[in-house]
Write a protein that holds these residues in place. Sequence first.
Motif, PDB file in Angstrom:
ATOM      1  N   TYR A  11       0.891  -1.164   0.000  1.00  0.00           N
ATOM      2  CA  TYR A  11       0.000   0.000   0.000  1.00  0.00           C
ATOM      3  C   TYR A  11       0.930   1.215   0.000  1.00  0.00           C
ATOM      4  CZ  TYR A  11      -3.517  -3.400   1.498  1.00  0.00           C
ATOM      5  OH  TYR A  11      -4.354  -4.483   1.587  1.00  0.00           O
ATOM      6  N   ALA A  16       2.800  -5.071   2.234  1.00  0.00           N
ATOM      7  CA  ALA A  16       1.791  -5.853   2.945  1.00  0.00           C
ATOM      8  C   ALA A  16       1.962  -7.351   2.696  1.00  0.00           C
ATOM      9  CB  ALA A  16       0.393  -5.418   2.538  1.00  0.00           C
ATOM     10  N   PRO A  35      -1.888 -13.422  12.791  1.00  0.00           N
ATOM     11  CA  PRO A  35      -2.413 -12.323  13.612  1.00  0.00           C
ATOM     12  C   PRO A  35      -2.969 -11.181  12.781  1.00  0.00           C
ATOM     13  CG  PRO A  35      -0.017 -12.349  13.642  1.00  0.00           C
ATOM     14  CD  PRO A  35      -0.436 -13.564  12.887  1.00  0.00           C
ATOM     15  N   ASN A  36      -3.659 -10.257  13.446  1.00  0.00           N
ATOM     16  CA  ASN A  36      -4.174  -9.067  12.766  1.00  0.00           C
ATOM     17  C   ASN A  36      -3.043  -8.334  12.062  1.00  0.00           C
ATOM     18  OD1 ASN A  36      -6.791  -9.417  13.578  1.00  0.00           O
ATOM     19  ND2 ASN A  36      -6.627  -8.069  15.349  1.00  0.00           N
ATOM     20  N   GLY A  37      -3.340  -7.909  10.849  1.00  0.00           N
ATOM     21  CA  GLY A  37      -2.356  -7.110  10.117  1.00  0.00           C
ATOM     22  C   GLY A  37      -1.278  -7.939   9.433  1.00  0.00           C
ATOM     23  N   ALA A  38      -1.399  -9.277   9.490  1.00  0.00           N
ATOM     24  CA  ALA A  38      -0.369 -10.140   8.896  1.00  0.00           C
ATOM     25  C   ALA A  38      -0.362 -10.070   7.375  1.00  0.00           C
ATOM     26  CB  ALA A  38      -0.576 -11.580   9.345  1.00  0.00           C
ATOM     27  N   GLY A  39      -1.527  -9.743   6.796  1.00  0.00           N
ATOM     28  CA  GLY A  39      -1.600  -9.664   5.338  1.00  0.00           C
ATOM     29  C   GLY A  39      -2.606 -10.630   4.728  1.00  0.00           C
ATOM     30  N   LYS A  40      -3.441 -11.226   5.560  1.00  0.00           N
ATOM     31  CA  LYS A  40      -4.377 -12.252   5.068  1.00  0.00           C
ATOM     32  C   LYS A  40      -5.405 -11.673   4.092  1.00  0.00           C
ATOM     33  CE  LYS A  40      -5.746 -13.267   9.260  1.00  0.00           C
ATOM     34  NZ  LYS A  40      -5.038 -12.196   9.993  1.00  0.00           N
ATOM     35  N   THR A  41      -6.010 -10.546   4.485  1.00  0.00           N
ATOM     36  CA  THR A  41      -6.991  -9.914   3.602  1.00  0.00           C
ATOM     37  C   THR A  41      -6.314  -9.425   2.326  1.00  0.00           C
ATOM     38  OG1 THR A  41      -8.431  -9.296   5.424  1.00  0.00           O
ATOM     39  CG2 THR A  41      -8.634  -7.979   3.436  1.00  0.00           C
ATOM     40  N   THR A  42      -5.111  -8.900   2.478  1.00  0.00           N
ATOM     41  CA  THR A  42      -4.353  -8.449   1.304  1.00  0.00           C
ATOM     42  C   THR A  42      -4.145  -9.621   0.345  1.00  0.00           C
ATOM     43  OG1 THR A  42      -3.229  -6.816   2.679  1.00  0.00           O
ATOM     44  CG2 THR A  42      -2.203  -7.343   0.561  1.00  0.00           C
ATOM     45  N   GLU A  83     -14.490  -9.907   3.439  1.00  0.00           N
ATOM     46  CA  GLU A  83     -14.650  -9.665   4.866  1.00  0.00           C
ATOM     47  C   GLU A  83     -15.805  -8.672   5.054  1.00  0.00           C
ATOM     48  OE1 GLU A  83     -11.004  -8.418   6.681  1.00  0.00           O
ATOM     49  OE2 GLU A  83     -11.858  -8.436   8.682  1.00  0.00           O
ATOM     50  N   GLU A 160     -12.563 -14.425   6.431  1.00  0.00           N
ATOM     51  CA  GLU A 160     -13.151 -14.380   7.784  1.00  0.00           C
ATOM     52  C   GLU A 160     -14.659 -14.662   7.796  1.00  0.00           C
ATOM     53  OE1 GLU A 160     -11.266 -13.814  10.414  1.00  0.00           O
ATOM     54  OE2 GLU A 160      -9.556 -12.619   9.769  1.00  0.00           O
ATOM     55  N   GLN A 192      -9.758 -16.260  11.598  1.00  0.00           N
ATOM     56  CA  GLN A 192      -9.247 -15.965  12.950  1.00  0.00           C
ATOM     57  C   GLN A 192      -9.493 -17.176  13.850  1.00  0.00           C
ATOM     58  OE1 GLN A 192      -8.168 -12.986  14.351  1.00  0.00           O
ATOM     59  NE2 GLN A 192      -8.429 -11.611  12.618  1.00  0.00           N
TER      60      GLN A 192
HETATM   61  P1  ATP Z   1      -6.916  -8.414   9.824  1.00  0.00           P
HETATM   62  O1  ATP Z   1      -7.174  -9.741  10.388  1.00  0.00           O
HETATM   63  O2  ATP Z   1      -6.780  -7.334  10.845  1.00  0.00           O
HETATM   64  O3  ATP Z   1      -7.829  -8.040   8.690  1.00  0.00           O
HETATM   65  P2  ATP Z   1      -4.934  -9.131   7.895  1.00  0.00           P
HETATM   66  O4  ATP Z   1      -4.004 -10.244   8.210  1.00  0.00           O
HETATM   67  O5  ATP Z   1      -6.075  -9.420   7.003  1.00  0.00           O
HETATM   68  O6  ATP Z   1      -5.440  -8.498   9.229  1.00  0.00           O
HETATM   69  P3  ATP Z   1      -4.312  -7.001   6.093  1.00  0.00           P
HETATM   70  O7  ATP Z   1      -5.634  -6.346   6.286  1.00  0.00           O
HETATM   71  O8  ATP Z   1      -4.061  -7.701   4.838  1.00  0.00           O
HETATM   72  O9  ATP Z   1      -4.027  -7.989   7.300  1.00  0.00           O
HETATM   73  O10 ATP Z   1      -3.189  -5.893   6.339  1.00  0.00           O
HETATM   74  C1  ATP Z   1      -1.793  -6.122   6.117  1.00  0.00           C
HETATM   75  C2  ATP Z   1      -1.026  -4.839   6.392  1.00  0.00           C
HETATM   76  O11 ATP Z   1      -1.375  -3.847   5.438  1.00  0.00           O
HETATM   77  C3  ATP Z   1      -1.299  -4.223   7.743  1.00  0.00           C
HETATM   78  O12 ATP Z   1      -0.113  -3.678   8.226  1.00  0.00           O
HETATM   79  C4  ATP Z   1      -2.316  -3.150   7.456  1.00  0.00           C
HETATM   80  O13 ATP Z   1      -2.213  -2.099   8.386  1.00  0.00           O
HETATM   81  C5  ATP Z   1      -1.904  -2.701   6.079  1.00  0.00           C
HETATM   82  N1  ATP Z   1      -3.052  -2.222   5.278  1.00  0.00           N
HETATM   83  C6  ATP Z   1      -4.189  -2.899   5.024  1.00  0.00           C
HETATM   84  N2  ATP Z   1      -5.019  -2.196   4.232  1.00  0.00           N
HETATM   85  C7  ATP Z   1      -4.378  -1.018   3.988  1.00  0.00           C
HETATM   86  C8  ATP Z   1      -4.705   0.140   3.217  1.00  0.00           C
HETATM   87  N3  ATP Z   1      -5.848   0.230   2.542  1.00  0.00           N
HETATM   88  N4  ATP Z   1      -3.804   1.142   3.208  1.00  0.00           N
HETATM   89  C9  ATP Z   1      -2.637   1.054   3.873  1.00  0.00           C
HETATM   90  N5  ATP Z   1      -2.262  -0.004   4.592  1.00  0.00           N
HETATM   91  C10 ATP Z   1      -3.121  -1.034   4.664  1.00  0.00           C
END
Ligand code: ATP
Length: 234
Positions: A11, A16, A35-42, A83, A160, A192
């Motif tokens: 991003y 990510a 964990p949260n923020g690991a990059g799963k949604t990405t 999600e 999720e 999760q």
């Molecule tokens: P969660 O369970 O909290 O959704 P996740 O494992 O799905 O977490 P992502 O949402 O993929 O994680 O986020 C991965 C990283 O990218 C994190 O550091 C997050 O802060 C960052 N991030 C996610 N979306 C954006 C965005 N639109 N702009 C900037 N950074 C982002």
Amino acid sequence: MLELQAVNVAYGEARALCDISMQVKPGELLCVVGPNGAGKTTLVNTLAGILRAKSGRILMEGRDITRLAPHRFCEAGIALVPEGRRLFAGMTVLENLEIGSLLPSAKAKRRETLEEVLQLFPALKPKLAAPAGELSGGQQQMVAIGRALMARPRLLLLDEPSLGLSPLVVAAMFDAIRKISAGGITIVLVEQNVVMAMRISHRACVLELSRIVAEGDPDELMKRPEIRQAYLGV
Ligand code: ATP
């Protein structure tokens, strides 16, 4: 079925996903935990064409889809259950489901696929004419999954699906995912709820800080002390 080769996603300046390489075999149910923020949604958003890889390659059934236009990912046989479900709250359940089958190949089999979806989620049958926004959380998640299935995907991405649901509903949701998998659709499941996700998956992948830190047989992974500590708290 699906192969990622050194995929990087960022991003802006913030990375990510770092050098993600992985494979998903046909018919496999792979869970991605972390964990949260690991990059799963990405990761799932990249596989759905919503986000673009900065480098690396994504192959679907041997075809390079890395630079494909976002709407072409659906044509390539990939469907995402995002999600938070993202339903059209004011539209009926049936309309929400039908939106999933806009591609000609899916439209031609719309009635048949709808029957399959209602067989999987009988609770939706009496709700077809109701606005989706009036349904319970669990029923809305069924609609979101049903909408993705209406596209007749070969690869289903679930982000999720158990989030915010009560334990009983969560159990039913995992049971439905297991049934979809048994029907032959390849699945990437982000969760999760690590214990339940591992239980129904053929293989698991652990993401931490944008990288894959472990992958393999779910039972084997659950025996590792570092995984038990991180995800079971023991
Ligand atoms: P969660 O369970 O909290 O959704 P996740 O494992 O799905 O977490 P992502 O949402 O993929 O994680 O986020 C991965 C990283 O990218 C994190 O550091 C997050 O802060 C960052 N991030 C996610 N979306 C954006 C965005 N639109 N702009 C900037 N950074 C982002």
